[in-house]
Design a protein around this motif. Sequence first.
Motif, PDB file in Angstrom:
ATOM      1  N   ILE A 335       0.834  -1.209   0.000  1.00  0.00           N
ATOM      2  CA  ILE A 335       0.000   0.000   0.000  1.00  0.00           C
ATOM      3  C   ILE A 335       0.865   1.254   0.000  1.00  0.00           C
ATOM      4  O   ILE A 335       0.584   2.226  -0.720  1.00  0.00           O
ATOM      5  CB  ILE A 335      -0.951  -0.009   1.214  1.00  0.00           C
ATOM      6  N   VAL A 336       1.934   1.259   0.782  1.00  0.00           N
ATOM      7  CA  VAL A 336       2.834   2.420   0.801  1.00  0.00           C
ATOM      8  C   VAL A 336       3.440   2.638  -0.577  1.00  0.00           C
ATOM      9  O   VAL A 336       3.514   3.767  -1.073  1.00  0.00           O
ATOM     10  CB  VAL A 336       3.936   2.229   1.861  1.00  0.00           C
ATOM     11  N   GLU A 337       3.847   1.569  -1.248  1.00  0.00           N
ATOM     12  CA  GLU A 337       4.467   1.699  -2.568  1.00  0.00           C
ATOM     13  C   GLU A 337       3.463   2.112  -3.630  1.00  0.00           C
ATOM     14  O   GLU A 337       3.831   2.769  -4.609  1.00  0.00           O
ATOM     15  CB  GLU A 337       5.158   0.393  -2.947  1.00  0.00           C
ATOM     16  N   LEU A 338       2.175   1.750  -3.460  1.00  0.00           N
ATOM     17  CA  LEU A 338       1.138   2.228  -4.378  1.00  0.00           C
ATOM     18  C   LEU A 338       0.979   3.738  -4.278  1.00  0.00           C
ATOM     19  O   LEU A 338       0.513   4.388  -5.220  1.00  0.00           O
ATOM     20  CB  LEU A 338      -0.197   1.535  -4.080  1.00  0.00           C
ATOM     21  N   HIS A 339       1.373   4.305  -3.140  1.00  0.00           N
ATOM     22  CA  HIS A 339       1.394   5.763  -2.975  1.00  0.00           C
ATOM     23  C   HIS A 339       2.753   6.347  -3.380  1.00  0.00           C
ATOM     24  O   HIS A 339       3.029   7.513  -3.114  1.00  0.00           O
ATOM     25  CB  HIS A 339       1.110   6.129  -1.509  1.00  0.00           C
TER      26      HIS A 339
END
Length: 366
Positions: A335-339
């Motif tokens: 999820i962090v990397e999707l941001h």
Amino acid sequence: MLDFASLFRPLAERSQLLYFVYHVEAREVVYVSAAYDTIVQHPRETVNQDLPALLARLHPDDQTYAAARLTHLLQGKFVEDVELRLMPSPGRAGRPQWLCFTVGRVEQAPGQTYLSGTVQDITQTREYIDNADRFNKKKNTTLEILSHDLAGPFIMIKQVAGYLGERIESLQDAQLSELLQSVQTTCQDSVNLIRDFVDNEFMESSSVRVKLERVNLSPSLHEIVQELQKSEGGLGKHFSFTGPAACYLHLDHNKFMQVVNNLLSNSIKFTPDSGHIQVALQDLGHEVLITIKDTGIGIPQQMQPVLFERFTPARRPGLRGEKTTGLGMSIIKAIVELHRGRIWFESAEDDGTTFFIALPRLEPEK
């Protein structure tokens, strides 16, 4: 040649959307649809006289953002779904009015540059979304607190049953030993059931798509910590938050708050009673840094390189025997990397753990 403007005018006049055309060089509105009367609550004939007062009512937190989007617009970029707040008129009480702008730039000839687009009043929608987000944040934090409160007694009963089992071995009472073993198994199954429920709540909301919206992250983090502070006695930990009053960036609010909740859940699991868990937010300009620091047992050195792997061998039960699937940290990282963000940590055994999340100031690609 067809006059497309006249063909669409009847639709614009009957729509709840406010349609407008602004002449850049003349600095005046040359057309505004009938919805202006409803949205602005002024007659549309006064639109150009109203403009200075309307601009003065722009929410202070939205002014820099609005200026940046206007710059993009004047550079020829299409600007879509820009949400801005208007404060109540001077002398009037009330909540801000949310307006959603979609605008394009058209240059017909030198000195003939126009901005045309729509404005929609989304105040009711935003209030609904804000209430839903507030409920979700509270729900997730409450679930974590309840899971801890419910699991604690079961773990204690299991430990007592185990202790009693050791003490009565000399009695060689098979029926009593079987009963105590049944108590231990039932308690462990109950703890697993509680944790499975909380874990499923997290994983079901962690789909691969993110919907970016402009969010003030600071009060969201503060609210989570406040909920935990209310339960400090039951959780046996101390919680604190530091950060600015306002910190805006584009993110998927629900998914990112799930990340924060899951990291806090891990800190609660691995921090002994009377320990401290600190949440901090720093605005670094080009990016935002979130840290979650605890005084827990830390992460063993051999587990650290594989912590973010799916079904990681670094998974381990919490201090009260809380179960883990090993999926949590890999989902958090995804999820962090999707941001387009980064997540890392610093930890040492018996010396606590600090997780860092750096998020760039993304804007929706439009």
